[in-house]
Design a protein around this motif. Structure first.
Motif, PDB file in Angstrom:
ATOM      1  N   ASN A 323      22.881  33.871  29.583  1.00 18.72           N
ATOM      2  CA  ASN A 323      22.979  32.538  30.190  1.00 18.72           C
ATOM      3  C   ASN A 323      24.417  32.025  30.165  1.00 18.72           C
ATOM      4  OD1 ASN A 323      23.289  31.868  27.502  1.00 18.72           O
ATOM      5  ND2 ASN A 323      21.454  30.594  27.379  1.00 18.72           N
ATOM      6  N   GLN A 324      25.370  32.921  29.922  1.00 22.30           N
ATOM      7  CA  GLN A 324      26.777  32.527  30.010  1.00 22.30           C
ATOM      8  C   GLN A 324      27.108  32.171  31.459  1.00 22.30           C
ATOM      9  OE1 GLN A 324      29.910  35.450  30.132  1.00 22.30           O
ATOM     10  NE2 GLN A 324      31.073  34.376  28.556  1.00 22.30           N
ATOM     11  N   LYS A 328      20.048  29.479  34.157  1.00 27.06           N
ATOM     12  CA  LYS A 328      18.786  30.161  34.472  1.00 27.06           C
ATOM     13  C   LYS A 328      18.935  31.687  34.353  1.00 27.06           C
ATOM     14  CE  LYS A 328      16.637  26.628  37.415  1.00 27.06           C
ATOM     15  NZ  LYS A 328      17.613  25.546  37.227  1.00 27.06           N
ATOM     16  N   TYR A 329      20.022  32.140  33.803  1.00 26.94           N
ATOM     17  CA  TYR A 329      20.286  33.535  33.464  1.00 26.94           C
ATOM     18  C   TYR A 329      20.754  34.378  34.658  1.00 26.94           C
ATOM     19  CZ  TYR A 329      17.944  32.310  29.132  1.00 26.94           C
ATOM     20  OH  TYR A 329      17.596  31.693  27.961  1.00 26.94           O
ATOM     21  N   SER A 350      19.646  32.559  40.042  1.00 18.37           N
ATOM     22  CA  SER A 350      18.967  32.001  41.204  1.00 18.37           C
ATOM     23  C   SER A 350      18.281  30.707  40.795  1.00 18.37           C
ATOM     24  CB  SER A 350      17.953  33.007  41.761  1.00 18.37           C
ATOM     25  OG  SER A 350      16.816  33.094  40.923  1.00 18.37           O
ATOM     26  N   ASP A 351      17.473  30.154  41.696  1.00 20.86           N
ATOM     27  CA  ASP A 351      16.783  28.911  41.353  1.00 20.86           C
ATOM     28  C   ASP A 351      15.580  29.154  40.450  1.00 20.86           C
ATOM     29  OD1 ASP A 351      15.279  30.207  43.258  1.00 20.86           O
ATOM     30  OD2 ASP A 351      14.877  28.435  44.470  1.00 20.86           O
ATOM     31  N   MET A 352      15.180  30.422  40.263  1.00 28.51           N
ATOM     32  CA  MET A 352      14.108  30.763  39.329  1.00 28.51           C
ATOM     33  C   MET A 352      14.727  31.387  38.083  1.00 28.51           C
ATOM     34  SD  MET A 352      11.025  32.414  41.629  1.00 28.51           S
ATOM     35  CE  MET A 352      11.995  33.831  42.125  1.00 28.51           C
ATOM     36  N   PRO A 353      14.389  30.902  36.877  1.00 25.12           N
ATOM     37  CA  PRO A 353      14.945  31.512  35.670  1.00 25.12           C
ATOM     38  C   PRO A 353      14.449  32.940  35.486  1.00 25.12           C
ATOM     39  CG  PRO A 353      13.298  29.867  35.104  1.00 25.12           C
ATOM     40  CD  PRO A 353      13.525  29.755  36.572  1.00 25.12           C
ATOM     41  N   ILE A 354      15.349  33.822  35.037  1.00 20.19           N
ATOM     42  CA  ILE A 354      14.970  35.179  34.681  1.00 20.19           C
ATOM     43  C   ILE A 354      14.328  35.138  33.297  1.00 20.19           C
ATOM     44  CG2 ILE A 354      15.814  37.503  34.178  1.00 20.19           C
ATOM     45  CD1 ILE A 354      18.101  36.991  36.132  1.00 20.19           C
ATOM     46  N   SER A 355      13.148  35.723  33.170  1.00 27.02           N
ATOM     47  CA  SER A 355      12.448  35.708  31.877  1.00 27.02           C
ATOM     48  C   SER A 355      12.463  37.064  31.188  1.00 27.02           C
ATOM     49  CB  SER A 355      10.998  35.243  32.061  1.00 27.02           C
ATOM     50  OG  SER A 355      10.301  36.081  32.965  1.00 27.02           O
ATOM     51  N   GLY A 356      12.902  38.111  31.878  1.00 26.05           N
ATOM     52  CA  GLY A 356      12.963  39.425  31.257  1.00 26.05           C
ATOM     53  C   GLY A 356      13.469  40.446  32.255  1.00 26.05           C
ATOM     54  N   ALA A 357      13.933  41.591  31.751  1.00 23.73           N
ATOM     55  CA  ALA A 357      14.417  42.654  32.629  1.00 23.73           C
ATOM     56  C   ALA A 357      14.352  43.979  31.894  1.00 23.73           C
ATOM     57  CB  ALA A 357      15.849  42.371  33.093  1.00 23.73           C
ATOM     58  N   TYR A 519      12.122  26.270  32.918  1.00 28.38           N
ATOM     59  CA  TYR A 519      13.145  26.120  33.957  1.00 28.38           C
ATOM     60  C   TYR A 519      14.544  26.398  33.408  1.00 28.38           C
ATOM     61  CZ  TYR A 519       9.477  24.025  36.822  1.00 28.38           C
ATOM     62  OH  TYR A 519       8.320  23.810  37.545  1.00 28.38           O
ATOM     63  N   GLY A 520      14.629  27.203  32.383  1.00 22.31           N
ATOM     64  CA  GLY A 520      15.925  27.593  31.870  1.00 22.31           C
ATOM     65  C   GLY A 520      16.477  26.648  30.812  1.00 22.31           C
ATOM     66  N   LYS A 521      17.787  26.806  30.561  1.00 23.44           N
ATOM     67  CA  LYS A 521      18.438  26.111  29.454  1.00 23.44           C
ATOM     68  C   LYS A 521      18.358  24.593  29.572  1.00 23.44           C
ATOM     69  CE  LYS A 521      22.714  26.221  26.756  1.00 23.44           C
ATOM     70  NZ  LYS A 521      22.798  24.753  26.546  1.00 23.44           N
ATOM     71  N   GLU A 522      18.484  24.068  30.775  1.00 23.61           N
ATOM     72  CA  GLU A 522      18.469  22.615  30.926  1.00 23.61           C
ATOM     73  C   GLU A 522      17.106  22.038  30.541  1.00 23.61           C
ATOM     74  OE1 GLU A 522      19.698  21.824  34.904  1.00 23.61           O
ATOM     75  OE2 GLU A 522      21.783  22.445  34.560  1.00 23.61           O
ATOM     76  N   TRP A 523      16.031  22.770  30.851  1.00 20.12           N
ATOM     77  CA  TRP A 523      14.684  22.307  30.482  1.00 20.12           C
ATOM     78  C   TRP A 523      14.518  22.319  28.965  1.00 20.12           C
ATOM     79  CZ3 TRP A 523      11.797  19.872  33.842  1.00 20.12           C
ATOM     80  CH2 TRP A 523      10.433  19.666  33.593  1.00 20.12           C
ATOM     81  N   HIS A 524      15.057  23.346  28.321  1.00 14.73           N
ATOM     82  CA  HIS A 524      15.020  23.411  26.860  1.00 14.73           C
ATOM     83  C   HIS A 524      15.832  22.274  26.257  1.00 14.73           C
ATOM     84  CE1 HIS A 524      16.474  25.620  22.999  1.00 14.73           C
ATOM     85  NE2 HIS A 524      15.430  24.867  22.740  1.00 14.73           N
TER      86      HIS A 524
END
Length: 712
Positions: A323-324, A328-329, A350-357, A519-524
């Motif tokens: 998330n640097q 949203k990664y 992107s506008d969707m957070p990445i949750s894993g890869a 929704y990523g870091k901002e939601w947290h």
């Protein structure tokens, strides 16, 4: 003596619901003595009359006696709930189907968990080849008389020759690691103790990297704070005393460390973090140079500024999710063999957070969250989008593990009305086939899953899933669940207890409140530290929406949450007791002024703040469930649940909170506690204990919201 009695002479409080004819007397609470403990903290006098309840049940007979007396009262009360037997029977029915875990491939072996239905603990199997016959390797049901000793993790070696596995006893976070020879199924004599918050990462077939803490003082294993975690290498056939220290930071004892290895065997990666927030330092050991360099690490990322999640190594290039510069990664790579190390973006935010890869067969499989529901996309290693993975509607996908050298991956898909189905996907052919699909005792199509977006107090739109039987058309008793913390996303998933609630005609709602990671870091960030009140406001607004929009009736709202969600329930009941009709606060963090004094609590300062810093303390003091009980207000019916062996959120939180509720003037509804034995924070709990516990919880919530179960 501080004591709250709800039965005085002939004036016995009687509870009844419009849907149920039964009347049940509110119990008389056991006596709980109080101490004259008052501290002045940042200029305010803070009383703590039940501090003695912080002691470990195993070491303090008075606390053990208090637990016994409370359980006697709550047990007698819960047995009288009209729907108690119905819910336990229904949960037994709903759990009685075959369940498979997502397979892990090592060499030509496929490893997976299996439960025939009502086994207290799932077994662990191996297949030689994808279509080979399953062979039992481990049966935790044989490990203890009460089935409270569980399999807490597994890791096959690179070739599948050995299996490392972690054992959890009585729900504790402590792990014992043991080993099996896979071909023979025979135990290897090695044993590792005092492992905690650890992975088991193989270096070929040679041995594993694991994390451990120093052995605690006698009697302090369930309460002592966790400092000085270190990563060790254990070689198969050696005694633990011979294990090699790989990485530690004695000058920075608050750092925790975990060791990972890449699929190609090239690198060991050490991730270090101080708290629960995903900010890590990254050190890399080139295993190809171990003979000359030993375990000497190379610093790749210094400073605890951003999250760095390793994905895999391909031809000397490491891939990370970070998330640097990307709340949203994004996915980045770095060539470890280049003269100058340089990060390159492979897949942008992107506008969707990445949750894993993961990297499978030369492809990047990237998991996204779209409004708290799973999406999965395949890219090549240069970041070019190739195709989407078709998922079965609103739900949660997980797994997608595999190897860069093999095109095979397995993943699961589940939703509120569908238990996990396991799929095998070949990325070379794009062929998907079912590996394991449960046979159900209900029809998922009889249930509707809806997602709504409602405004919170500050106008922020909050997503919420609403699930119910399609024939439930009017207001119905509703169970609202939330968490809202630690960057954890709540996504759709099957739960036998929630399904039992809906089978009875109730509605289930899940609110994706701020503090999570949906929704990523901002939601947290929007629901932690000084912003924690947003979490409570979001949950309160969810309850208001459900009542205002006719989902539930005015007297039909139950709320539930566990751990950080237990804190949520306690805080919301204090702030809006009029909104809630029944509540279950499970294994909750209830004393926000002392939470950092036990076991893993000191990690939580990232989300909550530091109780010894005035600015943070004032925020904590303002919402701490224990310290904000509103005597003189009418409280809803409250069932607190915990376990005497919980060493994550020590049970003293729930003990003190319950004692304070029972001592306060909070009206005529019951304020009781149910304390499980040898169950810990929840993981590894036997099926029979799950059925008993949730039968009690659901029947309590049903009785106090007017949910009448179907007549047989």
């Amino acid at each position: 003596m501080l004591r709250k009695s709800l039965m005085t002479g002939a004036a016995i409080a009687i509870l009844a619901t419009t849907a149920q004819a039964e009347t049940i007397a509110v119990p008389e609470y056991p006596e709980t003595y109080s101490q004259d403990v008052v501290e002045t903290i940042f200029g305010e006098e803070v009383a703590d009359p039940f501090r003695w309840l912080e002691d470990d049940v195993r070491n303090n007979p008075e606390v053990a006696n208090w637990v016994e007396r409370q359980n006697s009262v709550s047990g007698a009360y819960l047995e009288q709930m009209p729907a108690n037997a119905w819910f336990k029977g229904k949960m037994g029915e709903l759990l009685n189907f075959e369940r498979f875990g997502t397979p892990t491939r090592a060499g030509e072996h496929y490893f997976y968990s299996y439960n025939s239905g009502l086994m207290n603990q799932s077994q662990y199997f191996v297949r030689d080849g994808l279509d080979g016959e399953g062979r039992l390797l481990l049966d935790p049901n044989e490990w203890s008389d009460d089935d409270a000793t569980a399999l807490a993790g597994t890791a096959p070696s690179s070739s599948g020759k050995y299996l490392a596995y972690a054992i959890q006893d009585g729900g504790s976070d402590w792990r014992t690691i043991r080993f099996l020879d896979v071909a023979s199924g025979e135990a290897v004599s090695d044993e590792i103790n005092w492992a905690k918050f650890t992975g088991m990462q193989w270096v070929g077939d040679e041995g594993i990297l694991y994390s451990r803490f120093p052995e605690p003082e006698e009697g302090q294993d369930f309460q002592a704070r966790n400092f000085n975690q270190a990563v060790y290498f254990h070689r198969i056939g050696a005694d633990q005393s011979e294990d090699q220290l790989v990485y530690s930071t004695p000058d920075r004892p608050a750092l925790g460390h975990v060791g990972l290895t890449t699929d190609d065997g090239r690198f060991a990666i050490i991730l270090s973090r101080e708290g629960t927030e995903a900010k890590q330092e990254v050190h890399v050991v080139d295993l190809a140079k171990r003979d000359e360099m030993g375990w000497k690490p190379r610093t790749l990322v210094g400073g605890l500024d951003h999250e760095w999640n390793p994905i895999e190594s391909v031809d000397g290039t490491l891939y990370f999710m970070t998330n640097q510069g990307a709340p949203k990664y994004r996915i980045v790579s770095i060539d470890m063999d280049a003269p100058t190390l340089e990060w390159k973006t492979v897949i942008a935010e992107s506008d969707m957070p990445i949750s894993g890869a993961s990297i499978v067969g030369g492809n990047l499989v990237v998991e996204y969250l779209k409004d708290a529901s799973s999406q999965a996309v395949i890219f090549d290693l240069q970041g070019t989008r190739k195709s989407d993975i078709a998922l079965n509607g609103i739900g949660s996908a997980g797994g997608f593990g595999g190897s860069p050298s093999n095109s095979e991956t397995f993943y699961s898909f589940t939703s509120f009305n569908r238990p996990s189905t396991i799929y095998r996907l070949d990325l070379d052919t794009n062929e998907t086939r079912i590996f394991a699909q449960p046979e159900l005792t209900f029809d998922p199509d009889n249930y509707g899953v809806e997602q709504v977006f409602y405004p919170s107090k500050d106008g922020t739109k909050i997503p919420m899933f609403i699930v119910k039987r399609k024939d439930v058309t009017g207001p119905a008793p509703t169970l609202l669940y939330g968490y809202g913390g630690f960057d954890i996303s709540l996504t759709p998933g099957f739960s036998s207890s929630r399904m039992a609630w809906m089978e009875a005609g109730g509605v289930f709602a899940l609110a994706n409140i701020r503090g999570g990671g949906e929704y990523g870091k901002e939601w947290h960030d929007g629901g932690r530290r000084a912003n924690k009140q947003n979490t409570f406001d979001d949950f309160i607004a969810a309850g208001e929406y459900l009542k205002a929009n006719g989902v539930t009736s005015e007297d039909g709202l139950a709320i539930q949450g566990g751990s950080n969600g237990g804190l949520l329930v306690g805080a919301v009941v204090n702030q809006r007791p009029d909104l809630v009709n029944a509540a279950n606060a499970a294994v909750g963090v209830m004393d926000m002024l002392r939470f950092d004094r036990w076991t893993a609590g000191r990690y939580w300062v990232d989300d909550y703040g530091y109780p010894d810093r005035e600015e943070d303390w004032k925020v904590l003091r303002a919402y701490s469930p224990l310290h904000n009980i509103r005597s003189g207000e009418e409280y809803p019916a409250m069932l607190v649940t915990t376990a005497d062996t919980d060493d994550r959120v020590v049970p003293g939180h729930s003990f003190k909170y319950t004692a304070a509720l029972q001592a306060a003037d909070v009206g005529e509804q019951p304020q009781i506690i149910r304390i499980e034995t040898r169950a810990g924070h929840g993981s590894g709990k036997p099926i029979d204990k799950i059925i008993e516990e949730y039968g009690d919880i659901l029947s309590f919530l049903a009785f106090h919201t007017g949910l009448a179960v179907p007549s047989e």
